[in-house]
Enzyme design. Structure first.
Site, PDB file in Angstrom:
ATOM      1  N   THR A 110       0.870  -1.185   0.000  1.00  0.00           N
ATOM      2  CA  THR A 110       0.000   0.000   0.000  1.00  0.00           C
ATOM      3  C   THR A 110       0.907   1.236   0.000  1.00  0.00           C
ATOM      4  OG1 THR A 110      -0.257  -0.261   2.400  1.00  0.00           O
ATOM      5  CG2 THR A 110      -2.076  -0.997   1.019  1.00  0.00           C
ATOM      6  N   LYS A 159       3.876  -6.915   4.032  1.00  0.00           N
ATOM      7  CA  LYS A 159       3.571  -5.563   3.579  1.00  0.00           C
ATOM      8  C   LYS A 159       3.158  -4.721   4.759  1.00  0.00           C
ATOM      9  CE  LYS A 159       0.310  -3.589   3.095  1.00  0.00           C
ATOM     10  NZ  LYS A 159      -0.625  -2.723   3.890  1.00  0.00           N
ATOM     11  N   THR A 189      -2.465  -2.414   6.997  1.00  0.00           N
ATOM     12  CA  THR A 189      -2.369  -3.660   7.709  1.00  0.00           C
ATOM     13  C   THR A 189      -1.006  -4.297   7.545  1.00  0.00           C
ATOM     14  OG1 THR A 189      -4.658  -3.929   7.179  1.00  0.00           O
ATOM     15  CG2 THR A 189      -3.473  -5.921   7.785  1.00  0.00           C
ATOM     16  N   ASN A 219      -0.300  10.818   7.927  1.00  0.00           N
ATOM     17  CA  ASN A 219      -1.470  10.298   8.610  1.00  0.00           C
ATOM     18  C   ASN A 219      -2.578  11.325   8.793  1.00  0.00           C
ATOM     19  OD1 ASN A 219      -0.921   7.454   9.133  1.00  0.00           O
ATOM     20  ND2 ASN A 219       0.910   8.310  10.098  1.00  0.00           N
TER      21      ASN A 219
END
Lengths: 383, 383
Positions: free
Chosen positions: A146, A168, A179, A378
């Protein structure tokens, strides 16, 4: 190669269009056996994503013939319809490889609170099944990325068998609830009990001790698939070491690629009364934003370390603590020790040692610093 | 006025030169009686600063005649010599006001791991004693500031008595381990048991629920001094409300002035099985860096709220949770609810409500967002 380095595995990675970027977003890994023994650990978050709820059912059988992973959508907080999507994927993969839905683990990663595009997903799985090959490991590792800047892979060679892995995300680092997904493959011949024991011990000392921002994902999954294709039944201790070594390698790759981080910090708590004490102190430090900001500012701020330790129930005398940054004991017996001027925090790797002087147990936690880039990534992620 | 608004108190604030900035850095508050009843709550951090270790001894007597507070140095992790400095301050103040060292509470705030400059401290205390006056409250409130951009004061009027207060720092927000110091005065005539009960209940619902970055200071002190000079023995419930109201007012001032914050966030957890459950969920959300970054980015990211709730042991069904941002129920039953487009997070005040649907208890936690300015201030503070 990597996850397809052990015999008995085929894999693929394709683009289904789930990601706006147009990058690969579906990975498929199939275990052709002869054995289909598997073990898995999942997030302990109570708010679990649909693929985790499904995969827990699959793993009740302690076997798995395939795992399908998608990026571009976490399928989390998507209710019964999201669960149905997960189940349909498992069923589709099962049909394509001649197995049942209950043989297929499903993992998803990406944004939460949104349904996956089912037609794209179905077409992508069809495509992925057609591209399965014993050279597909690297493509699969690409397709699960991602915000990762590169794919994470590792292989180790045992006595007549191999262990491969891909990972990942940023794991416990959990940026934006993206995740940590890890698939480990082996052609060793092991039973379900051994696989489970070995995987739990390996994750306990590696992925579980990666604690970048204290946020726990809803989708974390670590899966070990054992084909038995080498015909070799390994010595459990040696096999365990190999699996732990692959997990450690992947965990360090995750740490090094954590969103926005400037420093990789190793926190070693030594001379604790128990391992649990050492862990509690290590985690409390890894979760102190003040400590993490200080490291970003290249400031060996040992006071913030003692203040974090002081919030725990671990056995120690506050006035006896020693703290070292990169080998310089800046705090001795709860007071200023060697000059902090001696500490150079310009390198990415930072070592912190905390001596509790309360016993002979120890534990190591890995974390990152808290940076402008972390806040930026974020706060801007889903807008 | 403020802390000198109640009868029986004199205060002062002076510049001793402990701060590099040359701003006021010593505050003295004296209770002239007739009563010297006092109550205090201190940080629960096990690594306590020397003034806290000393003041805990003072408060064992449940009385205090004065409190001396300095900014410009926390006197924390400074060992026996630092303790001696604290004790000498208490002794000096005692001598100046005709009391014993054991009658004098000491509070310090500022950088840790460094000894205070004793000659400057001694001269400053001498100066502060000479400037004591019944109009000195505002000067005292100024002298305890560190990174505060303005002083924090509050006064309330009871039935024939008053309650005043001053505060500094960012409390549980704990920037750079700077300390929350709070002094509350009253001329009500109360006994030690009442003072203790009232203070504990008031702080439990105010300062204890201010949780900006989850970091606990080593120096936090909240002190209530009761002169009895009004001659009025108050109704305990009414007195308790007044003290809680002063604490709430000061806590909101701390929140509004927290280092680097762009948003003040009120997290209300409702319909919990117990108040403890509501608190646990509220604190877990307040400590999620991902949630706090999202608010900074004006993103009503309810997934990060559910993921935080999922790490707790509170009673609730993950699939039943509702979440509102500023009155918009963006999550209903663990799935997307009203459109997140409806949520406007441009204002400083942000309201989050989490409905656990598990009972009829509730709790409110106040926190701030995680911003570039927070990282900047806390990475640059001591360099």
């Amino acid at each position: 190669m990597t996850i397809t380095a052990p015999l008995g595995f085929r894999a693929s990675g394709v683009t289904a269009g789930l990601k706006a970027s147009g990058k690969p977003d579906i990975a498929l890994v199939v275990n052709d056996g002869p054995s289909d023994v598997a073990a898995a650990v999942f997030t302990t978050n109570r708010c679990k994503a649909n693929p985790v709820l499904w995969s827990e059912q699959v793993m009740a059988t302690r076997t798995a013939k395939a795992v399908v992973l998608n990026s571009g959508g976490a399928n989390c907080y998507t209710g019964p319809r999201g669960f149905q999507t997960t189940h349909a994927s498992a069923e589709q993969v099962g049909g394509l490889i001649g197995a049942g839905a209950i043989d297929v683990v499903v993992c998803s990663t990406g944004l939460i609170g949104e349904q996956l595009d089912e037609p794209k997903l179905t077409a992508g799985i069809e495509l992925a099944a057609g591209k399965l090959s014993a050279e597909g490991g690297a493509a699969a590792a690409e397709a699960i990325m991602t915000t990762d800047t590169h794919s994470k892979q590792a292989v180790r060679e045992g006595e007549g068998y191999r262990v491969g892995g891909m990972a990942k995300g940023a794991g416990m680092l959990a940026p934006a609830l993206a995740t940590m997904l890890v698939v480990i493959t082996t052609d060793a011949l092991v039973d379900a009990d051994t696989a489970d024991r070995v995987l739990r011990e390996a994750t306990r000392l590696t992925f579980d001790r990666l604690d970048s921002d204290g946020c726990m994902s809803t989708n974390d999954t670590v899966l070990l698939m054992c084909s038995g294709a080498s015909g070799v039944t390994p010595d459990e201790a040696a096999f365990g070491e190999l699996v732990a070594d692959v997990c450690h390698d992947l965990a360090q790759q995750l740490l090094g690629d954590a969103e926005g981080a400037d420093h990789d910090i190793t926190i070693e708590v030594v001379n604790a009364a128990t391992e649990a004490d050492a862990l509690e102190v290590g985690r409390s430090i890894a979760r102190s934003n003040l400590f993490k900001c200080a490291v970003f500012g290249k400031d060996p701020n040992w006071g913030r370390i003692l203040a974090s330790a002081g919030t725990t129930n671990a056995t120690f005398e506050p006035a006896e603590l020693d703290v070292a940054f990169n080998g310089v004991w800046v705090c001795r017996g709860g007071e200023p020790g060697e000059s902090r001027e001696k500490v150079d925090l310009t390198e990415r790797a930072v070592s912190v040692v905390v001596d509790l002087k309360a016993g002979d147990s120890s534990a190591t936690i890995w974390t990152n610093d808290l940076t402008h880039a972390y806040v930026h990534e974020n706060s801007a992620y889903s807008t």
